[in-house]
Design a protein around this motif. Structure first.
Motif, short mmCIF file in Angstrom:
data_model
loop_
_atom_site.label_atom_id
_atom_site.label_comp_id
_atom_site.label_asym_id
_atom_site.label_seq_id
_atom_site.Cartn_x
_atom_site.Cartn_y
_atom_site.Cartn_z
N SER A 94 26.00 -20.50 -4.68
CA SER A 94 25.63 -19.13 -5.05
C SER A 94 24.30 -18.71 -4.42
N ASP A 95 23.98 -19.29 -3.26
CA ASP A 95 22.71 -18.95 -2.63
C ASP A 95 22.89 -18.56 -1.16
N TRP A 96 23.95 -17.82 -0.87
CA TRP A 96 24.11 -17.27 0.48
C TRP A 96 23.09 -16.15 0.71
N GLU A 97 22.77 -15.44 -0.35
CA GLU A 97 21.74 -14.40 -0.29
C GLU A 97 20.94 -14.51 -1.58
N THR A 98 19.63 -14.56 -1.47
CA THR A 98 18.79 -14.81 -2.64
C THR A 98 17.60 -13.86 -2.67
N GLY A 99 17.08 -13.67 -3.86
CA GLY A 99 15.87 -12.87 -4.05
C GLY A 99 15.33 -13.09 -5.45
N SER A 100 14.04 -13.02 -5.61
CA SER A 100 13.42 -13.18 -6.93
C SER A 100 12.12 -12.40 -6.97
N VAL A 101 11.71 -12.07 -8.19
CA VAL A 101 10.47 -11.32 -8.37
C VAL A 101 9.87 -11.69 -9.71
N GLU B 155 10.40 -14.34 -14.47
CA GLU B 155 10.86 -14.32 -13.09
C GLU B 155 12.35 -13.98 -13.08
N VAL B 156 12.71 -12.93 -12.36
CA VAL B 156 14.09 -12.48 -12.28
C VAL B 156 14.62 -12.83 -10.90
N GLY B 157 15.78 -13.47 -10.87
CA GLY B 157 16.35 -13.90 -9.60
C GLY B 157 17.77 -13.41 -9.42
N VAL C 278 28.02 -13.42 -8.15
CA VAL C 278 26.56 -13.42 -8.19
C VAL C 278 26.08 -14.20 -9.40
N ASN C 279 24.94 -14.83 -9.26
CA ASN C 279 24.22 -15.46 -10.37
C ASN C 279 22.92 -14.71 -10.56
N ILE C 280 22.62 -14.36 -11.79
CA ILE C 280 21.38 -13.65 -12.12
C ILE C 280 20.60 -14.50 -13.11
N THR C 281 19.37 -14.78 -12.77
CA THR C 281 18.55 -15.66 -13.61
C THR C 281 17.39 -14.87 -14.21
N LEU C 282 16.98 -15.32 -15.36
CA LEU C 282 15.82 -14.75 -16.04
C LEU C 282 15.09 -15.90 -16.71
N LYS C 283 13.89 -16.20 -16.22
CA LYS C 283 13.12 -17.31 -16.75
C LYS C 283 11.73 -16.83 -17.13
N VAL D 203 8.18 -20.11 -20.70
CA VAL D 203 9.57 -20.02 -21.12
C VAL D 203 9.68 -19.57 -22.57
N HIS D 204 8.80 -20.03 -23.43
CA HIS D 204 8.84 -19.68 -24.86
C HIS D 204 7.96 -18.47 -25.11
N GLN D 205 8.62 -17.34 -25.42
CA GLN D 205 7.93 -16.10 -25.73
C GLN D 205 8.67 -15.40 -26.87
N ILE D 206 7.97 -14.61 -27.62
CA ILE D 206 8.50 -13.82 -28.74
C ILE D 206 9.47 -14.65 -29.59
N ASN D 207 9.08 -15.89 -29.82
CA ASN D 207 9.86 -16.81 -30.67
C ASN D 207 11.26 -17.11 -30.10
N GLU D 208 11.39 -17.04 -28.80
CA GLU D 208 12.67 -17.34 -28.15
C GLU D 208 12.43 -18.16 -26.89
N THR D 209 13.51 -18.82 -26.44
CA THR D 209 13.48 -19.53 -25.17
C THR D 209 14.15 -18.64 -24.13
N ILE D 210 13.38 -18.14 -23.20
CA ILE D 210 13.89 -17.21 -22.19
C ILE D 210 14.21 -18.00 -20.93
N ASP D 211 15.45 -18.41 -20.82
CA ASP D 211 15.89 -19.20 -19.66
C ASP D 211 17.39 -18.97 -19.49
N TYR D 212 17.75 -18.03 -18.65
CA TYR D 212 19.14 -17.62 -18.48
C TYR D 212 19.58 -17.85 -17.04
N ASN D 213 20.85 -18.16 -16.91
CA ASN D 213 21.50 -18.23 -15.59
C ASN D 213 22.94 -17.78 -15.80
N GLU D 214 23.20 -16.51 -15.57
CA GLU D 214 24.50 -15.93 -15.86
C GLU D 214 25.26 -15.65 -14.56
#
Length: 305
Positions: A72-79, A96-98, A106-111, A115-126
Motif C-alpha cells: 500500500s505504498d506505491w504513492e505516499t504522503g504524510s503531514v 500525523e496523518v498519512g 488506500v490506507n489512511i493512518t492517524l497517529k 499517542v495518548h491524548q484526550i484519554n484515548e489511544t490515537i493510532d489508526y490504520n484504516e
C-alpha cells in the motif's frame, strides 16, 4: 455516555497491523529458498557459488513481483498537524496523518503525537479497498458507521465514486492494469527460470527482458494518475501532498535489473557462450557423449547380429 466516549464512538479504535498477504508471500519464497539451498553442499567448486547467486537473485525478483501487488505504498504522503478529532466536538489533537495508495486501495493512518491524548489511544490504520469484488463506497460508509475520526473520513471521501475530485476511476483502473502487467511479468519470470535450466540460455535472457519490460509497463500504468488533477487535501491548516513510494521505485529498480540481466545473458551467449554455460552449470558435451554412446551401442548390436 459510553464511559466517557462520545455517542458515535462507543469504543476506542485499535490500529490494524501488518498485511498478512505480504507475510505469507515472503514465507512461501523463504521456504523455496531453504529447499533449494539444502542441496547446496552437494555442489562442488565454483558451481556452488554460481548456484547460490542464481537462486537468491531469482527468488528475490520473484517475491518482489508478487509482493508489490499487495503493498500500500506505491504513492505516499504524510503531514504533521493539529486537527479536529471527532464529529460534534471542538476537541483538537496533534497527530500525523498519512495517505498510502496501493494497487488495490488506500490506507489512511492517524497517529497522535503523543499517542495518548484526550484519554484515548490515537493510532489508526484504516484500509479502503477497490479490489475486484470490493466496493470502495461500501467500505467508506462502513467507516462512517464505525465512527472513524474526521481526518480519516475526510481523506477517504476524496476517493469515493461520487466525490467532486473524480479520481476514483483513474486510481482504480491504473492499479488494475499495473497489477495485470505484474502478473504477466511473474509468468515471464517463471518461463525464464525454466529456460535457464535448459541449454537454451538466450531464450531465457529474452524472457528475462520480457519480465523487466512488463514491470516497466506496470509503473507506467500507475504513473498515469499524475495526469489527473487531485483535489487539494487540507488536514487542519496543513496541506497533504503525495509522491511515489517505495513499492513504485522498487518495481522500477527490479524491472531495470531484469532487463540488464537479460541483455547480459544474450550478449554472453553470442560472445562467450562457454563462460555462460559454466555459470549455469550446463555442458553440451555431456549430452553429445550420451548421443554418441547410444549410436555406438546400436552399431555394436548391428554388427553382432
Amino acid at each position: 455516555f459510553y464511559n466517557g466516549y462520545y455517542p458515535f464512538y462507543p469504543q476506542e479504535r485499535s490500529s490494524s497491523f501488518f498485511n498478512m498477504q505480504q507475510v505469507i508471500i515472503i514465507l512461501v519464497f523463504l521456504v523455496c529458498a531453504v529447499s533449494f539451498l539444502i542441496i547446496l553442499p552437494g555442489i562442488r567448486g565454483k558451481g556452488r557459488l554460481f548456484w547460490f547467486l542464481r537462486i537468491i537473485l531469482s527468488l528475490f525478483i520473484g517475491v518482489v513481483i508478487v509482493a508489490v501487488n499487495f503493498t500500500s505504498d506505491w504513492e505516499t504522503g504524510s503531514v504533521q498537524t493539529s486537527t479536529s478529532y471527532k464529529s460534534f466536538s471542538n476537541v483538537t489533537v496533534d497527530a500525523e496523518v498519512g495517505l498510502y495508495v496501493g494497487l488495490e486501495g488506500v490506507n489512511i493512518t492517524l497517529k497522535g503525537n503523543p499517542v495518548h491524548q484526550i484519554n484515548e489511544t490515537i493510532d489508526y490504520n484504516e484500509q479502503f479497498s477497490w479490489r475486484y469484488r470490493s466496493n470502495y463506497d461500501d467500505n467508506y460508509y462502513h467507516g462512517l458507521q464505525k465512527g472513524l475520526p474526521n481526518p480519516i473520513l475526510y481523506i477517504a471521501e476524496k476517493f469515493t465514486l461520487e466525490s467532486p475530485c473524480r479520481v476514483y476511476a483513474q486510481y482504480r483502473l491504473s492499479g488494475h492494469y499495473a497489477s495485470a502487467m505484474l502478473w504477466v511479468a511473474f509468468c515471464a519470470w517463471i518461463v525464464s527460470n525454466i529456460l535457464f535450466s535448459l541449454p537454451v540460455l538466450a531464450y531465457g535472457g529474452f524472457m528475462m527482458v520480457t519480465t523487466g519490460t512488463f514491470m516497466i509497463f506496470s509503473i507506467l500504468s500507475f504513473s498515469t494518475i499524475r495526469n489527473t488533477p487531485l483535489c487539494s487535501i487540507y488536514v487542519g491548516s496543513a496541506a497533504l501532498s503525495t509522491q511515489f513510494g517505495p513499492s513504485f521505485w522498487l518495481t522500477l529498480a527490479i524491472g531495470l535489473l531484469c532487463i540488464l540481466i537479460g541483455l547480459i545473458v544474450i550478449l554472453m551467449d553470442q560472445l562467450i557462450p562457454e563462460k555462460l554455460k559454466m555459470f549455469f552449470m550446463l555442458n553440451e558435451d555431456d549430452g553429445d557423449d550420451v548421443l554418441l554412446e547410444g549410436y555406438g551401442n546400436n552399431s555394436y548390436i548391428e554388427d553382432t547380429s
